[in-house]
Structure formats: structure tokens, C-alpha cells
Write an enzyme that holds these catalytic residues in place. Sequence first.
Site, mmCIF file in Angstrom:
data_model
loop_
_atom_site.group_PDB
_atom_site.id
_atom_site.type_symbol
_atom_site.label_atom_id
_atom_site.label_comp_id
_atom_site.label_asym_id
_atom_site.label_seq_id
_atom_site.Cartn_x
_atom_site.Cartn_y
_atom_site.Cartn_z
ATOM 1 N N ASP A 16 4.561 -9.852 -4.116
ATOM 2 C CA ASP A 16 4.126 -10.265 -2.785
ATOM 3 C C ASP A 16 5.138 -9.736 -1.762
ATOM 4 O O ASP A 16 6.330 -10.053 -1.843
ATOM 5 C CB ASP A 16 4.089 -11.803 -2.758
ATOM 6 C CG ASP A 16 3.571 -12.358 -1.445
ATOM 7 O OD1 ASP A 16 3.638 -11.651 -0.410
ATOM 8 O OD2 ASP A 16 3.122 -13.505 -1.450
ATOM 9 N N ILE A 17 4.669 -8.974 -0.810
ATOM 10 C CA ILE A 17 5.577 -8.326 0.144
ATOM 11 C C ILE A 17 6.304 -9.345 1.024
ATOM 12 O O ILE A 17 7.411 -9.087 1.489
ATOM 13 C CB ILE A 17 4.816 -7.270 0.989
ATOM 14 C CG1 ILE A 17 5.798 -6.208 1.508
ATOM 15 C CG2 ILE A 17 4.014 -7.906 2.098
ATOM 16 C CD1 ILE A 17 5.130 -4.959 2.019
ATOM 17 N N GLY A 38 -5.752 -10.058 4.266
ATOM 18 C CA GLY A 38 -4.882 -9.220 3.424
ATOM 19 C C GLY A 38 -3.399 -9.431 3.676
ATOM 20 O O GLY A 38 -2.950 -10.546 3.904
ATOM 21 N N VAL A 39 -2.621 -8.347 3.628
ATOM 22 C CA VAL A 39 -1.178 -8.410 3.860
ATOM 23 C C VAL A 39 -0.879 -8.991 5.242
ATOM 24 O O VAL A 39 0.063 -9.767 5.403
ATOM 25 C CB VAL A 39 -0.530 -7.000 3.863
ATOM 26 C CG1 VAL A 39 0.971 -7.095 3.893
ATOM 27 C CG2 VAL A 39 -0.960 -6.164 2.715
ATOM 28 N N ASP A 40 -1.666 -8.574 6.217
ATOM 29 C CA ASP A 40 -1.470 -9.005 7.602
ATOM 30 C C ASP A 40 -1.529 -10.533 7.696
ATOM 31 O O ASP A 40 -0.629 -11.174 8.275
ATOM 32 C CB ASP A 40 -2.600 -8.362 8.436
ATOM 33 C CG ASP A 40 -2.326 -8.378 9.920
ATOM 34 O OD1 ASP A 40 -1.193 -8.690 10.323
ATOM 35 O OD2 ASP A 40 -3.271 -8.065 10.683
ATOM 36 N N GLY A 130 -6.933 -1.791 0.869
ATOM 37 C CA GLY A 130 -7.608 -3.070 0.663
ATOM 38 C C GLY A 130 -8.892 -3.115 1.468
ATOM 39 O O GLY A 130 -9.844 -2.372 1.196
#
Length: 176
Positions: A16-17, A38-40, A130
Site C-alpha cells: 500500500d503506497i 483508487g490510490v487517490d 487502474g
Amino acid sequence: MQRGHTRMRITLVQGDITEQEVDAVVNAANSSLLGGGGVDGAIHRRGGPEILAECRRLRASRYGKGLPTGQAVATTAGRLPARWVIHTVGPVYAKSEDRSELLASCYRESLRVAAELGAATVAFPAVSAGIYGWPLDDAARIAVGTVRDTPAPVEEARFVLFSAEVHAAFDRALNG
Ligand code: AR6
């Protein structure tokens, strides 16, 4: 030793970033800079409201029309272990048009911003791979190839891949 002449180490981790202890974390954002999935979504959730507040200030000043695709801009990382978030906007994948240069630009511009900040360690997600639909092996090839070919005074560029499948694609791109 002159800055910029050290060789950047490229590493891959599955994870996980938002948990990475690096100087800067790259966010796969959208032009609005105001959040998404998503990541954002994960970065804004874990990083807290300071990140969104700074994004709103960017929208009220330099990026009134939003951050263009392929560009990058930094904010605080709020409560994340990192110091900065570098927001970049990947292209939506399209079969009818080759947008690879824009995807490569995300990595180049993020490294340029990281260098400006003096970040020694930078974590990248698989931008556009993604919700934006980029085929995985091609996204990995562009990501690894661009970072490898971009000279920057950064010690470590760490790709943080969320699943075993994405990690495997980046491993193929990095190690053949
Ligand atoms: N850490 C690392 N990787 C992650 C994480 C995480 N916490 N969460 C997801 N991924 P995406 P895009 C992976 O969709 O394709 C947003 O709504 C994910 O599995 O986050 O560039 C933005 O606001 C995939 O491999 O980014 C935009 O509207 C990779 O990160 C749009 O999505 C990228 O997936 C951007 O789409």
C-alpha cells in the site's frame, strides 16, 4: 559527488503506497486534484484534510483549469509517513489513440518535481493502470523504461504495486 550523477536504484514492492516511508509519494490523481477512487482516494483518506486543502489552493491559483494530463505538482503529505505527495494525472487508456507519451511524461514530471523538492526516495503507483484502464504489461513497460531513462538526483524510485498481478508485470518489465 555531483548531484544528479548518482545512479537511481529502482525497487519494487507489493503493498500500500500510503504506508511507505519515503520522502515523496506519487498520486495517480485526476485533473480536478480534488480526489477520487483508487490510490487517490487512499492517499486523501490516510493523509487527511491538509492534502485536499492544499489541492484547493492550487485550483484557486496556478491550476484554475485543473492539472493537465502528464504534469505533476506537489503538496504536503499531511498525516502520511511521507513528506510530500506529488500529484500527477495519467491519461485514460484509448485504443484509438497512442497516449504513451503522456503516461511517460507523468513519470518524468514527477521525478522533476521530486528533484526540485530534494526528495531522495520516491514511491510510484502504477499510474493509469487502474480506473484509467491501461493494459498492465504496457503500463509497466512505460513506467519502468521512463524512470530508468530519466536522470534525476533521486536515490531510490520505488514502485509500490497493490496486487501480486501488478507486481509480476512490473517485475517482468524490470528484470525481463
Ligand atoms: N497503494 C498502491 N497502489 C494502489 C492503491 C494503494 N493504496 N490503491 C490502488 N492501487 P488507480 P488510475 C493501484 O485507479 O488508473 C482515481 O479516481 C491500483 O490497483 O488508482 O491512474 C483518480 O482520481 C492500480 O494498479 O489510478 C482518477 O480519477 C494503480 O494503483 C483515476 O482514479 C492505479 O489505479 C486515476 O486512475
